[in-house]
Design an enzyme around this catalytic site. Structure first.
Site, PDB file in Angstrom:
ATOM      1  N   GLY A 100       0.959  -1.219   0.123  1.00 55.76           N
ATOM      2  CA  GLY A 100      -0.016   0.119   0.095  1.00 55.76           C
ATOM      3  C   GLY A 100       0.909   1.151   0.047  1.00 55.76           C
ATOM      4  N   GLU A 103       1.784   1.808  -3.415  1.00 58.37           N
ATOM      5  CA  GLU A 103       0.272   2.236  -4.255  1.00 58.37           C
ATOM      6  C   GLU A 103      -0.050   3.731  -3.866  1.00 58.37           C
ATOM      7  OE1 GLU A 103      -2.430  -1.520  -4.607  1.00 58.37           O
ATOM      8  OE2 GLU A 103      -1.762  -1.123  -2.620  1.00 58.37           O
ATOM      9  N   GLU A 123       2.219  -8.366  -1.761  1.00 55.61           N
ATOM     10  CA  GLU A 123       1.048  -8.935  -1.086  1.00 55.61           C
ATOM     11  C   GLU A 123       1.031 -10.271  -1.471  1.00 55.61           C
ATOM     12  OE1 GLU A 123       0.206  -4.328  -1.645  1.00 55.61           O
ATOM     13  OE2 GLU A 123       1.492  -5.801  -2.596  1.00 55.61           O
TER      14      GLU A 123
END
Length: 725
Positions: A100, A103, A123
């Site tokens: 994340g 991201e 992930e």
């Protein structure tokens, strides 16, 4: 949490959640508030996002996946919010930007990274996919081949590579935050459309469909039944076929599929189990919390066979100066050559080449036949072959030569640590360090304490495992310790299945389909059949010391299969002799081919012993091999040899090729359900009453009797048991 600060025309939003600025819901809330505030403030012309304490963000906190307000769902809209900002947003990436965290950076219009930063979307390693639009943005930024590689493997890439791929706009060696503010000031007022990744088309690849079909085959082959890499692939494929919004919808669907799959739970269990085994304890009350390790400034390795070579390589890679010792010059020169070759290969794999691995300097790595050079080492690892008399002779010598505080380690895979320690004047300093072959590659280090091993010695061995970047697991002393002790019944069942009518390739296929990297017969050929043969001869199970008149298929009233012994008597030792359970193209060859000679040999063997050949289905192969292994695991727990089921699972995932997406043998047993495991063992035990490995463990029976409790509660039912167990 995140922190919003204004200086000049650039607003600074800091992600704050030590130690790695994990994106908790509170951090996301503050990030969102900061963005809205910057947007509403007319004096703010640009925004810079960075992390606290030299780290950008290691991504979502893995524990958050089980929280009701799912993080995946919360982060995506915030990444979109960053991207849609009317003011340029610059990410200043220091340390790590993972999952994340990366991201968030992909939502920014510009990315600048410190030269030592690392980036990745890991992930997939916990059974998930990047769920905050990462599978849609990354391919638009760096192209499909590079994005697929990063997303389906979960690998971390250094900043230098990120720059080449176009993942970051700039890398700096000095202050990243200042550089990011400079960049933000420079781009004020420039059009943001071209910088918004959701608006970019995915870069074209010639013959995209053919490329994707080929990539899928490769992903499936490497995934070995693990779902996440394949669903990561599907999400990236959606980016090539659909508009952004539709791709995001597909990403969310696939994320939900993975979230609810048993595999994500198994992989997350394995992730936490590996952390849990660092907190070791022994039945006598010694534990990680009270024992401090001794420093290891200089080490020694005795024996430069295959294991010794790998151990030396591991120590050099960990920057621990060492002495490598052999019994004579001929073996020393042979060992030195092999070690140098291994180290050159490792140096080439490492970034920056050989200057990192300083293995030509005798102060760092010294080869010798002189035991006197071990006088000042802090730790010795003996790695000669599995022979008790030889090991005791070496340990007797070491206890005379080494300084009093030196730790004496034995790399044994099954021998009694207490007996080895009895040859020294310091049994408290003796410990087993069972490395796995190839020792410079395999992550597992089984650490075995004896009756007298001190807590300091255990702590030092655990510290060594950490320095070598290995997973140390502390276990008690018994024949085969944990890993090999559980492996014996598994391999034994595999051989019994051949006697009853199966073939090596059929058994291997079932276990490889389950997810093992390699089935028991290919594993046996790789390790060498002579290793087990030597051990069985030492135990008097075969060879000249076997009493005359012993029935061929019985030992001590239990079923025994002479098949592996018969192969060894034919000189079939596996890959090293080009034939074992399989046929190989040449001595040392790797490609296993089913061998008609062996099939013929098996049917003659069955005729000789009057065994009726029967068809054995896949279910029986799987259950007899796996449930006998799991059954032994319960016996190990009941005896206090390991302090919890996680220890067994970490050993099997890291040392024996157990598929990680099935969480280890004990976790697997808990997902199958202990009542089913027990019922099947009872069924097979009745059919084979002379095989103790199939008789259900008393501890397994007890757990079923108390209602099949969850794995984390198993050990609490032990303390209430009678000491008979």
């Amino acid at each position: 949490m995140a922190q919003y600060a204004r200086g000049s025309a650039v607003a600074v939003i800091r992600l704050r959640n030590p130690p790695v600025n994990a994106l908790s819901l509170a951090v996301l809330q503050t990030l969102e508030d900061g963005l809205k505030k910057a947007d509403a403030d007319p004096s703010v012309k640009a925004v810079m996002i960075c992390g606290e304490n030299g780290k950008f963000s290691a991504g979502a906190d893995i524990r958050g996946f089980s929280s009701p307000k799912r993080l995946g769902g919360a982060l995506g809209p915030i990444v979109s919010l960053i991207e849609s900002s009317e003011k340029p947003v610059v990410a200043a990436i220091e340390g790590v930007a993972l999952g994340g965290g990366l991201e968030v950076a992909l939502g920014c219009h510009y990315r600048i990274a410190h030269v030592k930063a690392r980036m990745g979307l890991p992930e997939v390693t916990i059974g998930l996919l990047p769920g905050a639009e990462g599978t849609q943005r990354l391919p638009r930024l760096i192209g499909v081949p590079a994005a697929l590689d990063m997303i389906t493997t979960g690998k971390h890439i250094p900043a230098t590579e990120a720059l080449k791929l176009g993942l970051v706009d700039e890398i700096v060696e000095e202050n990243t935050i200042e550089a990011a503010i400079r960049l933000a000031n420079k781009v004020i007022g420039q059009p943001l459309g071209p910088r918004r990744l959701s608006l970019k088309p995915v870069p074209k690849v010639p013959n995209m469909e053919a490329f994707l079909d080929e990539a899928l085959v490769k992903v499936k082959r490497q995934a070995r039944g693990c779902l996440a890499p394949e669903l990561c692939f599907q999400a990236v494929r959606a980016a090539t076929q659909s508009p952004f919004a539709e791709g995001v919808r597909r990403e969310r669907e696939l994320f939900q599929v993975l979230l609810s799959s048993g595999q994500a739970q198994a992989l997350q269990y394995a992730f936490f189990a590996e952390r849990a085994v660092r907190r070791w304890a022994t039945p006598s009350g010694a534990s990680w919390s009270s024992a401090a390790p001794q420093p290891v400034r200089r080490a020694a390795v005795i024996g430069l066979g295959t294991m010794g070579q790998g151990i030396v390589t591991s120590l050099v890679k960990a920057n621990i100066p060492l002495v490598a010792l052999e019994q004579d010059l001929e073996n020393l020169n042979k060992g030195r050559k092999a070690v140098m070759l291994l180290l050159q290969r490792e140096a080439m794999k490492m970034e920056g080449g050989a200057q990192i691995l300083d293995f030509h300097n005798p102060a760092h790595l010294q080869f010798t036949v002189d035991f006197d050079l071990l006088r000042d080492v802090d730790l010795v690892i003996e790695a000669v072959f599995e022979n008790m008399a030889l090991k005791k002779e070496i340990f007797h010598k070491l206890s005379k030569i080494c300084k009093p505080g030196a730790l004496l380690c034995t790399n044994t895979s099954a021998l009694n640590i207490d007996e080895i320690a009895s040859a020294t004047n310091r049994p408290q300093q003796v410990i087993g360090t069972h490395f796995f072959s190839p020792a410079h590659v395999m992550r597992l280090l089984e650490i075995i304490y004896g009756r007298h091993t001190s807590p300091t010695a255990i702590a030092t061995a655990m510290q060594l495992a950490k320095a070598l970047k290995k997973v140390g697991v502390v276990v008690g002393n018994c024949f085969g310790f944990v890993g090999n002790r559980m492996m014996f019944p598994y391999v034994q069942q595999a051989v019994f299945l051949l006697e009853e009518g199966s073939r090596p390739e059929a058994v291997d296929q079932v276990l490889e389909d389950f997810g093992f990297k390699i089935g028991p017969f290919r594993m046996s050929d790789l390790a060498g059949l002579d290793v087990g043969w030597r051990s069985r001869k030492d135990q008097g199970l075969t060879g000249p010391s076997l009493p005359a008149g012993t029935p061929a298929r019985q030992r001590h009233g239990q079923r025994y299969s002479p098949l592996p012994d018969l192969l060894c008597e034919q000189g079939r030792f596996g890959q090293k002799t080009a034939r074992g359970w399989y046929l190989y193209e040449k001595a040392g060859g790797r490609t296993a081919t089913p061998d008609p000679w062996l099939h013929n040999f098996l049917s003659q063997y069955r005729d000789t012993h009057g065994i009726q050949t029967r068809f054995i289905d896949q279910e029986e192969i799987l259950e007899r091999c796996l449930f006998s292994l799991i059954n032994e695991g319960f016996a190990i727990l009941a005896e206090g040899i390991a302090s919890g089921p996680e220890h067994l699972d970490v050993i099997y995932i890291n040392g024996y090729g157990w598929p990680e997406h099935r969480g280890g043998p004990m976790f697997y047993a808990s997902t199958v359900g202990l009542p089913r495991v027990l019922a099947k063992l009872q069924k097979y035990s009745e059919a084979h009453p002379d095989v103790p490995g199939l008789r259900p463990s008393a501890f397994l029976k007890k757990l079923v009797a108390v209602g099949n409790p969850p794995l984390k509660e198993w050990m609490s039912y032990l303390s209430q048991q009678s000491s008979k167990l």
